[in-house]
Design an enzyme around this catalytic site. Structure first.
Site, mmCIF file in Angstrom:
data_model
loop_
_atom_site.group_PDB
_atom_site.id
_atom_site.type_symbol
_atom_site.label_atom_id
_atom_site.label_comp_id
_atom_site.label_asym_id
_atom_site.label_seq_id
_atom_site.Cartn_x
_atom_site.Cartn_y
_atom_site.Cartn_z
ATOM 1 N N ARG A 50 9.224 0.034 -1.908
ATOM 2 C CA ARG A 50 9.606 0.582 -0.603
ATOM 3 C C ARG A 50 8.349 0.997 0.157
ATOM 4 N NH1 ARG A 50 14.087 4.894 -2.412
ATOM 5 N NH2 ARG A 50 12.500 5.183 -4.024
ATOM 6 N N ASP A 52 5.897 2.288 3.210
ATOM 7 C CA ASP A 52 5.978 3.371 4.183
ATOM 8 C C ASP A 52 5.948 2.848 5.613
ATOM 9 O OD1 ASP A 52 6.040 5.373 2.258
ATOM 10 O OD2 ASP A 52 3.865 5.608 2.229
ATOM 11 N N TYR A 110 -1.846 -5.069 -3.873
ATOM 12 C CA TYR A 110 -2.003 -4.680 -2.479
ATOM 13 C C TYR A 110 -3.402 -5.038 -1.988
ATOM 14 C CZ TYR A 110 2.218 -1.719 -2.523
ATOM 15 O OH TYR A 110 3.504 -1.249 -2.591
ATOM 16 N N ARG A 197 -3.477 4.209 -0.786
ATOM 17 C CA ARG A 197 -4.109 4.802 0.390
ATOM 18 C C ARG A 197 -4.985 5.995 0.022
ATOM 19 N NH1 ARG A 197 0.984 5.746 4.090
ATOM 20 N NH2 ARG A 197 -0.563 6.794 5.413
#
Length: 261
Positions: A50, A52, A110, A197
């Site tokens: 999921r 952001d 990622y 992040r």
């Protein structure tokens, strides 16, 4: 009843994130709406991760169940017809009942993209992190090396993270520069909320010279989120690939050669 998996690509800059929410546009609600238009069924889709608000994807994977029968091309073209331009179905596959987009995954990968130049880019502004100070990627690579393997990533998860364990296994982290763009390629068995992040935010402090390369190892050992760098903006983050056991034969829409520098 059959179960289908879809490969999804999206620009998340206009959406509240993956998860369906009331009165705001989400990736999930857009896809469920498009599926309903071609099946007349109210379906719920499940995703591998999921993302952001503002986060993008090249290789998101979802699954859903349906009674409708269509050819592969009819599924992709049909769903895409009802999707906004920033969301696209790249492939579809019939999967067995044991497949689950999230729980069957064995790794996620990622990319985080930084536009490292004094003047911002008008074209890349919404899809990268514009960082003005020069970043030394050699220092960032040295600092990142200590994160490899299985570790407690408490210092890099979001405050209030509800994950029962902060242990994650980092398979690789690679940092390359091409011109003014820096790509941080990171792969693990799974990630906690804001983990990528927060890692990027800490590596940037090393790259700009504010912290020594040994600082990231200290963060890892201290297990204290308050000591680490700030959370990097969502705009630079891309879910690029989700891996599954080979017996599921799940395809990938991620093309490595397009990102190779």
């Amino acid at each position: 009843m059959q179960k289908l998996a879809l490969g999804i690509e999206y620009d998340g800059s206009s959406y509240c994130g993956w998860q369906r929410q009331k009165d705001v546009p989400s990736i999930q609600s857009c896809i469920e709406y498009a599926i309903k238009k071609i099946t007349t069924e109210q379906v719920t889709i499940f995703c591998a991760g999921r993302t952001d608000s503002g986060v993008h994807a090249l290789g998101q994977v979802v699954h859903f169940e349906t009674c409708s029968m269509r050819s592969k091309s009819a599924w992709t073209l049909g769903i895409n017809h009802y999707l906004p331009s920033k969301i696209c179905v790249r492939w579809v596959k019939l999967v067995n009942k044991d497949f689950h987009a999230r729980f069957s995954a064995i790794s996620r990968r990622y990319f985080y993209v930084i536009y490292n130049g004094y003047i911002r880019s008008a074209l890349l502004f919404r899809n990268t992190w514009h960082y003005k100070k020069h970043l030394d990627i050699n220092k960032m690579c040295d600092a990142a090396h200590c994160l490899l393997g299985e570790n407690d990533f408490t210092s890099f998860c979001a405050v209030g993270c509800q994950s029962s364990s902060k242990q994650r296994k980092l398979h690789h982290i690679r940092i390359v520069r091409t011109g003014q763009c820096i790509v941080i390629d990171i792969k693990a068995n799974s990630f906690m909320h804001h983990m990528v992040r927060n890692i990027v935010g800490s590596l940037v402090k090393v790259g700009c010279g504010e912290k020594p390369t040994t600082w990231v190892l200290e963060l890892l050992s201290n297990c204290d989120r308050s000591l680490a760098g700030s959370t990097a903006p969502a705009s630079g983050l891309y879910l690029v690939e989700v891996k599954y056991p080979s017996y599921f034969s799940i395809p990938s829409s991620f093309r490595e050669e397009l990102w190779r520098v």
